[in-house]
Design a protein around this motif. Structure first.
Motif, PDB file in Angstrom:
ATOM      1  N   GLU A 199     -21.474  97.241  44.450  1.00 29.65           N
ATOM      2  CA  GLU A 199     -21.938  96.961  43.086  1.00 29.65           C
ATOM      3  C   GLU A 199     -22.060  98.224  42.244  1.00 29.65           C
ATOM      4  OE1 GLU A 199     -25.577  94.847  43.318  1.00 29.65           O
ATOM      5  OE2 GLU A 199     -24.689  93.038  44.211  1.00 29.65           O
ATOM      6  N   VAL A 200     -22.347  99.358  42.888  1.00 28.58           N
ATOM      7  CA  VAL A 200     -22.575 100.586  42.114  1.00 28.58           C
ATOM      8  C   VAL A 200     -21.394 101.554  42.183  1.00 28.58           C
ATOM      9  CG1 VAL A 200     -25.075 100.460  42.327  1.00 28.58           C
ATOM     10  CG2 VAL A 200     -23.748 101.688  44.056  1.00 28.58           C
ATOM     11  N   LEU A 201     -20.360 101.201  42.955  1.00 23.88           N
ATOM     12  CA  LEU A 201     -19.184 102.064  43.064  1.00 23.88           C
ATOM     13  C   LEU A 201     -18.051 101.548  42.186  1.00 23.88           C
ATOM     14  CD1 LEU A 201     -19.086 102.641  46.930  1.00 23.88           C
ATOM     15  CD2 LEU A 201     -19.692 104.331  45.190  1.00 23.88           C
ATOM     16  N   HIS A 202     -17.419 102.459  41.464  1.00 23.59           N
ATOM     17  CA  HIS A 202     -16.230 102.092  40.698  1.00 23.59           C
ATOM     18  C   HIS A 202     -15.108 101.745  41.678  1.00 23.59           C
ATOM     19  CE1 HIS A 202     -12.651 102.622  38.149  1.00 23.59           C
ATOM     20  NE2 HIS A 202     -13.464 102.401  37.127  1.00 23.59           N
ATOM     21  N   THR A 218     -11.779 110.362  50.255  1.00 21.70           N
ATOM     22  CA  THR A 218     -11.687 108.918  50.450  1.00 21.70           C
ATOM     23  C   THR A 218     -11.585 108.269  49.073  1.00 21.70           C
ATOM     24  OG1 THR A 218     -13.036 109.034  52.448  1.00 21.70           O
ATOM     25  CG2 THR A 218     -12.811 106.876  51.422  1.00 21.70           C
ATOM     26  N   LEU A 219     -10.665 107.341  48.918  1.00 23.56           N
ATOM     27  CA  LEU A 219     -10.434 106.682  47.636  1.00 23.56           C
ATOM     28  C   LEU A 219     -10.725 105.200  47.740  1.00 23.56           C
ATOM     29  CD1 LEU A 219      -6.995 108.349  46.712  1.00 23.56           C
ATOM     30  CD2 LEU A 219      -9.288 109.122  46.105  1.00 23.56           C
ATOM     31  N   GLY A 220     -11.327 104.658  46.670  1.00 24.52           N
ATOM     32  CA  GLY A 220     -11.550 103.224  46.596  1.00 24.52           C
ATOM     33  C   GLY A 220     -12.933 102.809  47.060  1.00 24.52           C
ATOM     34  N   VAL A 224     -14.966 103.877  50.484  1.00 23.72           N
ATOM     35  CA  VAL A 224     -16.119 104.753  50.288  1.00 23.72           C
ATOM     36  C   VAL A 224     -17.386 104.088  50.813  1.00 23.72           C
ATOM     37  CG1 VAL A 224     -17.604 105.842  48.560  1.00 23.72           C
ATOM     38  CG2 VAL A 224     -15.121 106.023  48.357  1.00 23.72           C
ATOM     39  N   ALA A 225     -17.547 102.800  50.523  1.00 24.53           N
ATOM     40  CA  ALA A 225     -18.728 102.087  51.002  1.00 24.53           C
ATOM     41  C   ALA A 225     -18.773 102.085  52.526  1.00 24.53           C
ATOM     42  CB  ALA A 225     -18.725 100.657  50.474  1.00 24.53           C
ATOM     43  N   THR A 226     -17.616 101.964  53.140  1.00 24.30           N
ATOM     44  CA  THR A 226     -17.544 101.957  54.600  1.00 24.30           C
ATOM     45  C   THR A 226     -17.949 103.303  55.179  1.00 24.30           C
ATOM     46  OG1 THR A 226     -15.757 100.323  54.531  1.00 24.30           O
ATOM     47  CG2 THR A 226     -16.027 101.573  56.573  1.00 24.30           C
ATOM     48  N   ARG A 227     -17.618 104.379  54.469  1.00 28.50           N
ATOM     49  CA  ARG A 227     -17.875 105.729  54.975  1.00 28.50           C
ATOM     50  C   ARG A 227     -19.082 106.392  54.314  1.00 28.50           C
ATOM     51  NH1 ARG A 227     -12.725 104.430  55.422  1.00 28.50           N
ATOM     52  NH2 ARG A 227     -11.442 105.315  57.111  1.00 28.50           N
ATOM     53  N   ALA A 228     -19.918 105.596  53.693  1.00 27.57           N
ATOM     54  CA  ALA A 228     -21.022 106.168  52.923  1.00 27.57           C
ATOM     55  C   ALA A 228     -22.168 106.651  53.789  1.00 27.57           C
ATOM     56  CB  ALA A 228     -21.547 105.134  51.912  1.00 27.57           C
ATOM     57  N   ARG A 269     -21.472 102.829  36.902  1.00 25.05           N
ATOM     58  CA  ARG A 269     -20.877 102.885  38.236  1.00 25.05           C
ATOM     59  C   ARG A 269     -20.501 104.318  38.597  1.00 25.05           C
ATOM     60  NH1 ARG A 269     -16.966  97.769  39.737  1.00 25.05           N
ATOM     61  NH2 ARG A 269     -18.621  96.189  39.809  1.00 25.05           N
ATOM     62  N   ILE A 270     -20.546 104.601  39.882  1.00 23.22           N
ATOM     63  CA  ILE A 270     -20.204 105.934  40.370  1.00 23.22           C
ATOM     64  C   ILE A 270     -18.693 106.058  40.460  1.00 23.22           C
ATOM     65  CG2 ILE A 270     -20.365 107.513  42.329  1.00 23.22           C
ATOM     66  CD1 ILE A 270     -23.087 106.186  42.964  1.00 23.22           C
ATOM     67  N   THR A 271     -18.150 107.056  39.778  1.00 27.71           N
ATOM     68  CA  THR A 271     -16.700 107.256  39.770  1.00 27.71           C
ATOM     69  C   THR A 271     -16.269 108.406  40.682  1.00 27.71           C
ATOM     70  OG1 THR A 271     -16.844 108.729  37.855  1.00 27.71           O
ATOM     71  CG2 THR A 271     -16.503 106.373  37.416  1.00 27.71           C
ATOM     72  N   GLU A 272     -17.201 109.297  41.004  1.00 33.12           N
ATOM     73  CA  GLU A 272     -16.852 110.449  41.841  1.00 33.12           C
ATOM     74  C   GLU A 272     -18.081 110.922  42.595  1.00 33.12           C
ATOM     75  OE1 GLU A 272     -15.170 115.049  41.395  1.00 33.12           O
ATOM     76  OE2 GLU A 272     -15.202 113.688  39.665  1.00 33.12           O
ATOM     77  N   ILE A 273     -17.894 111.239  43.865  1.00 31.55           N
ATOM     78  CA  ILE A 273     -18.955 111.817  44.686  1.00 31.55           C
ATOM     79  C   ILE A 273     -18.385 113.048  45.382  1.00 31.55           C
ATOM     80  CG2 ILE A 273     -20.653 111.451  46.509  1.00 31.55           C
ATOM     81  CD1 ILE A 273     -20.130 108.428  46.206  1.00 31.55           C
ATOM     82  N   THR A 274     -19.120 114.148  45.307  1.00 34.74           N
ATOM     83  CA  THR A 274     -18.761 115.348  46.058  1.00 34.74           C
ATOM     84  C   THR A 274     -19.904 115.659  47.008  1.00 34.74           C
ATOM     85  OG1 THR A 274     -17.432 116.255  44.242  1.00 34.74           O
ATOM     86  CG2 THR A 274     -18.161 117.783  45.946  1.00 34.74           C
TER      87      THR A 274
END
Length: 291
Positions: A199-202, A218-220, A224-228, A269-274
């Protein structure tokens, strides 16, 4: 670094001003590379000048750097800062209960991306007048000499720029909303709530992790949710501002930094995480002490 001789008193005097000149140029231009170029050119001009004719070297150098920076701004030659990933470990990190980077007037050693965006909306003369006066306390008469304007006209420029900066920072709601999105992500990651993560990830979110083994992307949203999980532990960290972006920093019990995360949020929504979990890179960063 300029090629100078250690026994040269003019070179020694210049080195004493170098850090301040670099800070002035960086705040005006928003680019470390451009700032270095301007400071180098200032040294070249000083080396061709009869130092005996300069009454106030610091003031003379500030004027030269100001004029060179103004020329760069007016010509549109400024080089934008590269992405956060490419600039590690040069990022500026402040804890959220400390002055944030965008509070430029109250801060002496950094400029956040949030404020650079505001400064980009100013005209070259406004930007120079604001930075030199409000940050470095350069008198309006000296700034006027750089701009070719009277002290009163320069004061009006700085005042107009100050109003624009304050207006851009007034709402604050966007920053709070971004942090709410980040908190929701961290809570969902810590508890393994997959649907809430989505819900919060682009859908096209980028997640970059810097590890001792290298950088992994990781893209998508689904991936990303799987590897969060790598971000889940950061929920116990301290909220921070990372170059104007919401972030989180965590430390081990002995005060050694464990991880640093920075988030880009757009339209809720979160578009990028570093994420930086590489101890070597963390050690090179100028990170705040544990709280």
């Amino acid at each position: 670094m300029a090629a100078t001789h250690p026994a040269d008193p003019v070179a020694d005097a210049f080195e004493g001003h170098r850090d301040r000149l670099r800070a002035v140029a960086h705040r005006v231009l928003g680019s470390h590379a451009d700032a270095e170029d301007v400071v180098q050119e200032a040294w070249l001009r000083l080396s061709r000048q009869d130092a005996g004719t300069i009454d106030n070297l610091g003031g003379w150098l500030t004027t030269v750097v100001g004029r060179l920076s103004l020329d760069v701004l007016r010509s549109g030659r400024t080089r934008p800062e590269v992405s956060l990933d490419d600039r590690l470990p040069e990022v500026t990190v402040t804890l959220d209960d400390a002055p944030a980077p965008e509070e430029l007037v109250a801060l002496g050693d950094s400029v956040g991306l949030a404020l650079l965006t505001v400064l980009d909306s100013l005209g070259p003369a406004e930007r120079l007048a604001f930075v030199l006066h409000d940050v470095f306390a350069v008198p309006f008469a000296e700034i006027g000499d750089i701009l070719g304007r009277s002290a009163d006209a320069t004061k009006m420029l700085a005042s107009r720029a100050r109003r624009k900066v304050r207006a851009a920072q007034q709402p604050g709601n966007a920053g709070r909303q971004q942090r709410e999105v980040v908190r929701a992500f961290l809570a969902a990651a810590g508890e393994g709530r997959f649907e809430q993560l989505l819900e919060v990830l682009h859908p096209e979110v980028h997640f970059t992790v810097h590890t001792p083994s290298g950088r992994f992307v990781t893209l998508g949203a689904t991936e990303v949710a799987t590897r969060a999980r790598v971000a889940g532990g950061a929920a116990r960290g301290h909220a921070a501002t990372v170059d104007g972006r919401p972030g989180v920093i965590s430390w081990s019990e002995d005060g050694t930094p464990l991880s640093l995360l920075a988030f880009t949020v757009a339209d809720g929504r979160i578009t990028e995480i570093t994420a930086v979990v590489d101890p070597a890179q963390l050690a090179l960063m100028d990170l705040p002490d544990p709280v």
